[in-house]
Enzyme design. Sequence first.
Site, PDB file in Angstrom:
ATOM      1  N   ARG A 175       1.227  -1.103   0.291  1.00 40.73           N
ATOM      2  CA  ARG A 175      -0.211  -0.180  -0.175  1.00 40.73           C
ATOM      3  C   ARG A 175       0.773   1.099  -0.093  1.00 40.73           C
ATOM      4  NH1 ARG A 175      -1.730  -3.619   3.829  1.00 40.73           N
ATOM      5  NH2 ARG A 175      -4.019  -4.327   3.374  1.00 40.73           N
ATOM      6  N   LYS A 201      -2.099  -1.977   7.673  1.00 45.36           N
ATOM      7  CA  LYS A 201      -3.379  -1.742   8.184  1.00 45.36           C
ATOM      8  C   LYS A 201      -3.583  -2.139  10.044  1.00 45.36           C
ATOM      9  CE  LYS A 201      -6.155  -0.977   5.072  1.00 45.36           C
ATOM     10  NZ  LYS A 201      -7.611  -1.598   4.230  1.00 45.36           N
ATOM     11  N   HIS A 269      -2.326   2.361  -6.581  1.00 44.08           N
ATOM     12  CA  HIS A 269      -3.143   1.481  -5.479  1.00 44.08           C
ATOM     13  C   HIS A 269      -2.952   0.413  -7.220  1.00 44.08           C
ATOM     14  CE1 HIS A 269      -4.851  -0.336  -1.990  1.00 44.08           C
ATOM     15  NE2 HIS A 269      -5.802  -0.946  -2.558  1.00 44.08           N
ATOM     16  N   ARG A 272      -0.365  -1.940  -6.799  1.00 48.24           N
ATOM     17  CA  ARG A 272      -0.344  -3.546  -5.676  1.00 48.24           C
ATOM     18  C   ARG A 272      -1.867  -4.693  -6.090  1.00 48.24           C
ATOM     19  NH1 ARG A 272      -0.841  -4.363  -0.775  1.00 48.24           N
ATOM     20  NH2 ARG A 272      -2.970  -5.373   0.682  1.00 48.24           N
ATOM     21  N   HIS A 295      -3.612  -9.479   4.079  1.00 48.41           N
ATOM     22  CA  HIS A 295      -5.085  -9.803   3.739  1.00 48.41           C
ATOM     23  C   HIS A 295      -5.853 -10.214   5.032  1.00 48.41           C
ATOM     24  CE1 HIS A 295      -5.927  -7.976  -0.425  1.00 48.41           C
ATOM     25  NE2 HIS A 295      -5.530  -7.711  -0.025  1.00 48.41           N
ATOM     26  N   TYR A 304      -9.072 -11.526  -7.321  1.00 47.39           N
ATOM     27  CA  TYR A 304      -8.003 -11.359  -8.128  1.00 47.39           C
ATOM     28  C   TYR A 304      -8.167 -12.289  -9.053  1.00 47.39           C
ATOM     29  CZ  TYR A 304      -6.082  -7.320  -5.458  1.00 47.39           C
ATOM     30  OH  TYR A 304      -5.572  -6.038  -4.634  1.00 47.39           O
TER      31      TYR A 304
END
Length: 323
Positions: A175, A201, A269, A272, A295, A304
């Site tokens: 990110r 995150k 982004h 990514r 994730h 994806y």
Amino acid sequence: MTKPASAVQSIELDCADDSLALEMTRWLSHLRAERRLSPKTLEAYARDVRQCLQFLCEHWGASVTLRRFAALEASDIRAFMAMRRADDIGGRSLMRALAGLRSFGRFLEREGKGKIGALSAIRAPKIGKSLPKPVPIVAAKRFADANERAGETRDPWILARDAAVMALLYGSGLRISEALGLKRRDVPLPGAGDVLVVTGKGNKTRMVPVLQNVLALIQEYAAICPYALKPEGPVFVGARGGPLGPRIIQLTMERLRSALGLPDSATPHALRHSFATHLLSRGGDLRAIQELLGHASLSTTQIYTGIDSERLLEVYKTAHPRA
């Protein structure tokens, strides 16, 4: 006592009484300290709940008290959601608003301040799933080439810096906040390592591989940067030597995508997304890609597979004689 979030301090007493405002402050402090939610998520939750309180104040014609809020009915929530929908708010934003209200309701219940059953009775709005739009491989490589901007009047170290950042986004799937949050000590010299420890995150750390040519680009930038890059300081700095802001990289990509003839979806982004999509299309394991991207849930990474299937169908339709 934990310092209240600034978003809570802006609540006006004409839409909520002191007891409700206090509980909201404590709730946000709990989310920040215990749940470790990001500042942007906290700001969004606070804004959503504040908007709900302002709506209820007008809806009921009186200031919202803690007791009255705990007695919310499903019709009140539906009316609030309908008002937001009328303002052309998308399904994803409505879902986030409902999630914030439910979180606040659960907090009040745990604190013995009432049980708001109406919140669990409301169905979350449906949202259409949109596939991320990856950047083609050739274009992704050109973003990381400082020579693409040879005609610009910017200092060579700035061009080298931006190229290194974008190479890192595509090469390691970071990110933009993760890339710009790296300290100089976090980035090994070329040949001295091939792994980065990234803080993502929720302040969760993970290890991601980094290509040697990406490390070489970072070293080239560091060698000509006019500012001393201290080990505990950011590896990427702005024109005045302070931490580099994401908007600079976003503007750089806007200029480059225009020159390369790419759509508006070509953002930092998107690099990514490209990292994950190109790995998957070349046989990458979905679980491994989940770990690389940081994730929490495999379902987030599975989007994806939709991109890859879309690409395969496109190849089939254009190449198969019976398509």
